[in-house]
Write an enzyme that holds these catalytic residues in place. Structure first.
Site, PDB file in Angstrom:
ATOM      1  N   GLU A 205       0.604  -1.180  -0.008  1.00 49.89           N
ATOM      2  CA  GLU A 205      -0.086  -0.103  -0.081  1.00 49.89           C
ATOM      3  C   GLU A 205       0.729   1.135  -0.020  1.00 49.89           C
ATOM      4  O   GLU A 205       0.400   2.152  -0.518  1.00 49.89           O
ATOM      5  CB  GLU A 205      -1.005   0.015   1.157  1.00 49.89           C
ATOM      6  CG  GLU A 205      -2.002  -1.013   1.183  1.00 49.89           C
ATOM      7  CD  GLU A 205      -2.782  -0.726  -0.034  1.00 49.89           C
ATOM      8  OE1 GLU A 205      -3.389   0.477  -0.220  1.00 49.89           O
ATOM      9  OE2 GLU A 205      -3.386  -1.846  -0.510  1.00 49.89           O
ATOM     10  N   SER A 483     -52.067 -22.159  42.498  1.00 48.54           N
ATOM     11  CA  SER A 483     -51.494 -23.371  43.149  1.00 48.54           C
ATOM     12  C   SER A 483     -50.175 -23.460  43.448  1.00 48.54           C
ATOM     13  O   SER A 483     -49.811 -24.322  44.533  1.00 48.54           O
ATOM     14  CB  SER A 483     -52.139 -24.924  43.050  1.00 48.54           C
ATOM     15  OG  SER A 483     -53.624 -24.783  42.888  1.00 48.54           O
TER      16      SER A 483
END
Length: 792
Positions: A205, A483
């Site tokens: 690069e 319950s």
């Protein structure tokens, strides 16, 4: 000559000399124009400098302030619990594979590198990745695990074959909490980067990176010449510094103004900071891929995204591929365009050889290798929405939302992927089965599974579709619990040992109570029958409403409200008689908290989803230790545990063993609310407690009961989990006695109708059956005959 004429002549002569001097001093015409241009130029330079200097100062300020305190917003990563492997651990081969796949491992013919595993019969070879656990870092390691009969039979290291007492598989990542930009990155320091990456990136690069001041004029000219020669753009002239400026500070607009700013800021950046700082920032900022809605930035994250390996473990060809992606991560995407990516990688390898980073032979060898990219990346984002919702809720007690989205925290949780996956399947598949049996297709469900001794939430489901984020019924849906509340009523009774035991008798008959508004409340039983005089054990196992209310009124409403709060539930509970039958709205998570204490024999542990939180560097911020609160009257809780096993063996949950297809003693309780709107089931083994709920979101009648819906989901889950029987050993202050099933009197084991029942010390029956009395008389007569006196 007269004086007048002499004066005129002298004046004329002076005028001629002055004209001659002026003529001699006058510049040529072109020199006058040059002066004007020069002055205009100076004026323009002054204007340009006056206008640009503030702009350059502004750009300089932007560069120094943003780069000086540069801080990327890092997503927080949420991990499941680590899997402990040791001899005797309850784990099947298929369950181990489920855990491995959840952690991103891949099956292979040979576990030759970290992240792979190999299965051969009952043996599994695992090459664990290196990982920073919540209590320390561990290097990668290869082991062999042998399994049989649903257990781990041996764990040994490879290749040495040395036996290991404990081996930990690193946890799977279950979620990531992303910043608003939806960028994912794993930060690296320049010294952590492979040398080939650092030098190779420059060779491809920006070969003049070490020498230019931020802008490379020779590079620009070289690129321009190459592009003209090729007739198209084949080479860029931007330096690494310019690329970093574009990615870090600017937009990607292709305008002259942006390029000008880019060049100025690149020069300024190089003027203020060293090459290593700039290169390190570039390695962490560059865009290298896309995973759904999340952008992959930096080489550290790209290494995991493409190869499922940390950056320092990559080969030369893999580094070359990542560098090649800088030119265009989408265009050269190796998963979508493998041939295109291969060509680009090989170009980079050729560049390595050209600059001496590799030899020609090495470059050819690396170019011949496959890309080595995983078929698909490990799952990112949130995998288990409901559980992560609980995690975020508990994190919010310490951290702000912005911290979670920007600080890169490492969050270690209690989730067990094995349990979570099976719980999700139990809910989604179980509801489909209920629909096939004629129940509503719009039923919703929730489920919570926790470890009894530690309070760690192992799994949590908040929707019939586990992949749907939104309303989390496990922690937000408040519904009447029916319950499921009753065991607390019987627990309070057992604590009054002078008055009650499991064989104490109470009337199950109509009862009418005056309410605050003056109306009468007369509860009925589920079967619309009254059953007369029954024992407390029978009333609980058969879930008789009338007997329970009568018992509750003897104990007191306020005592029940206090006990609910004492067990760790901070909910608003109205002290009215209907609370004895579950007229209190709780979430499945809160119900789990109540039953954790009962299942643990009276040791209450707050439910938790968190183990520890670390910084991105692995420094511990918070650890969530185990907090245990002993409850009073543990002996009464132990007796209640036995009673709840009888609910499963001969009570309202008697169909459960048939759903499990395996043996084991389980405790549980069904729950149904008025008009069959809600179905609840709570059950626990020796080490796990789980709560399931089924109902409609709008609370309309759903035709469900505790046994025909919620218990079905619970059974579907525990049919796939190892079951260890509930521990029914009695603590100090409680003991087992043989009593007659019908009368509740003391008896002997071989007397007719004898059953063994636990009692709180001081609550046992004082009288005995005729069978026991006769046996004692016979024994006493024997001793009298033998010794001539009573047995002492």
């Amino acid at each position: 000559m007269s004086p007048g004429k002499e004066a005129d002549a002298s004046m004329s002569k002076r005028k001629k000399k002055t004209a001659a001097r002026r003529k001699k001093a006058s510049p040529p015409k072109q020199r006058r124009w040059f002066g004007k241009i020069w002055r205009l130029g100076l004026l323009l330079v002054g204007i340009f400098t006056g206008l640009m200097l503030p702009w350059v100062i502004y750009l300089n300020y932007q560069v120094t302030t943003e780069f000086e305190g540069r801080k990327w917003d890092l997503p927080s990563h949420v991990y499941a619990r680590a899997l402990d492997l040791y001899q005797g651990a309850l784990l099947s081969r298929s369950d181990l594979e489920l855990e491995l796949k959840a952690a991103g491992y891949r099956a292979a013919s040979d576990a030759s590198r970290p992240g792979l595993y190999r299965v051969s019969g009952s043996t599994v070879d695992i090459y664990r990745r290196s990982f920073g656990f919540h209590d320390g870092f561990e290097e990668s390691r290869k082991v062999r695990v042998r399994l049989g009969s649903g257990k781990v039979t041996a764990v040994s290291s490879l290749p040495a074959g040395q036996s290991l007492d404990l081996f930990r598989l690193e946890p799977s990542e279950i979620a990531a909490i992303y910043p608003l930009q939806k960028e994912d990155r794993t930060l690296i320091r320049i010294e952590q980067a492979p040398p080939l990456l650092v030098t190779g990136l420059q060779s491809v690069e920006d070969r003049n990176f070490k020498h230019h001041p931020g802008v490379d004029l020779r590079g620009i000219l070289r690129a321009a010449f190459a592009n003209l020669k090729a007739g198209k753009a084949v080479q860029g002239g931007s330096t690494l510094t310019q690329q970093l400026v574009k990615n870090y500070f600017l937009t990607h607009d292709r305008t002259i103004a942006r390029k000008f700013n880019e060049a100025i800021m690149a020069l300024l950046l190089e003027a203020h900071y060293g090459k290593s700082e700039i290169l390190e920032a570039y390695l962490n900022e560059v865009f290298l891929g896309q995973q759904g809605a999340f952008a992959v930035h930096g080489f550290g994250q790209a290494s995991l995204f493409y190869f499922d390996q940390p950056l320092d473990r990559l080969e030369a060809n893999q580094i070359a591929l990542l560098i090649g992606l800088v030119k265009g991560a989408s265009y050269y995407n190796p998963r979508r365009h493998p041939e295109r990516a291969r060509g680009r990688r090989n170009q980079v390898l050729a560049s390595f050889a050209e600059t001496g980073l590799l030899t020609e032979a090495q470059a050819r060898q690396q170019a011949a290798l496959p890309l080595g990219v995983t078929e698909k990346p490990r799952t990112r984002g949130t995998r288990y929405h409901a559980f992560v919702d609980l995690v975020r809720r508990q994190l919010a007690q310490v951290y702000q939302e912005d911290d979670l989205k920007t600080e890169g925290l490492r969050i270690f949780t209690t989730l067990a992927p094995l349990v979570q996956e099976k719980a999700q399947a139990a809910v989604s598949e179980g509801l489909k089965q209920l629909e096939a049996r004629g129940l509503s297709p719009t039923l919703q469900a929730a489920m919570v599974v926790a470890d009894i001794s530690t309070g760690e939430v192992q799994g949590l489901v908040g929707d019939r579709n586990p992949n749907r984020a939104g309303f989390n019924r496990a922690i937000h849906a408040r519904r009447q619990i029916g319950s499921v509340i009753k065991p607390l009523v019987y627990l309070l009774a057992l604590e009054h040992k002078q008055d009650y035991s499991l064989v104490s008798r109470i009337m199950d008959e109509p009862i009418s109570l005056r309410q605050a508004d003056g109306s009468a409340w007369s509860p009925s039983n589920y079967d619309n029958k009254s059953h007369g005089e029954v024992t407390l054990l029978e009333a609980l196992t058969r879930s008789y409403n009338q007997a329970t209310v009568r018992l509750g009124m003897n104990i007191g409403v306020n005592h029940l409200v206090s006990r609910i709060q004492q067990l760790g539930v901070q909910a608003n509970v109205d002290p009215v008689p209907s609370i004895f039958l579950g007229a209190v709205e709780l979430t499945p998570l809160e119900v789990t908290q109540i039953y954790q204490s009962i299942a643990a024999g009276g040791f209450s542990v707050p439910l938790r989803s968190l183990i520890a939180v670390q910084t991105a560097d692995g420094n511990e911020l918070v650890r969530y230790p185990l907090r245990m609160v002993p409850q009073p009257n543990r002996e009464a809780i132990a007796v209640l545990n036995y009673a709840l096993t009888q609910v499963v063996e001969q009570g309202t949950a008697s169909a459960l063993p048939g759903l499990l297809a395996q043996s084991g003693t389980i405790a549980g309780k069904t729950g149904t609310t008025n008009d069959r709107r809600d179905s609840w089931f709570v059950g626990y083994t020796r080490n796990q407690v789980a709560v399931s709920w089924v109902g409609e979101d709008d609370n309309r009648p759903a035709g469900v009961t505790g046994s025909n819906a919620a218990m079905q989901l619970w059974g579907r889950l525990f049919r796939q989990l190892p079951i260890e029987s509930v521990d029914l050993r009695m603590p100090d202050g409680a003991y087992w006695l043989w009593v007659d099933r019908n009368s509740g009197l003391l008896t002997l084991e071989d007397c007719e109708g004898a059953v063994q029942i636990p009692f709180v010390d001081g609550s046992g029956p004082a009288q005995s059956t005729a069978c026991m009395s006769a046996r004692q008389d016979d024994e006493e007569s024997f001793w009298r005959k033998l010794l001539g006196k009573k047995k002492q």
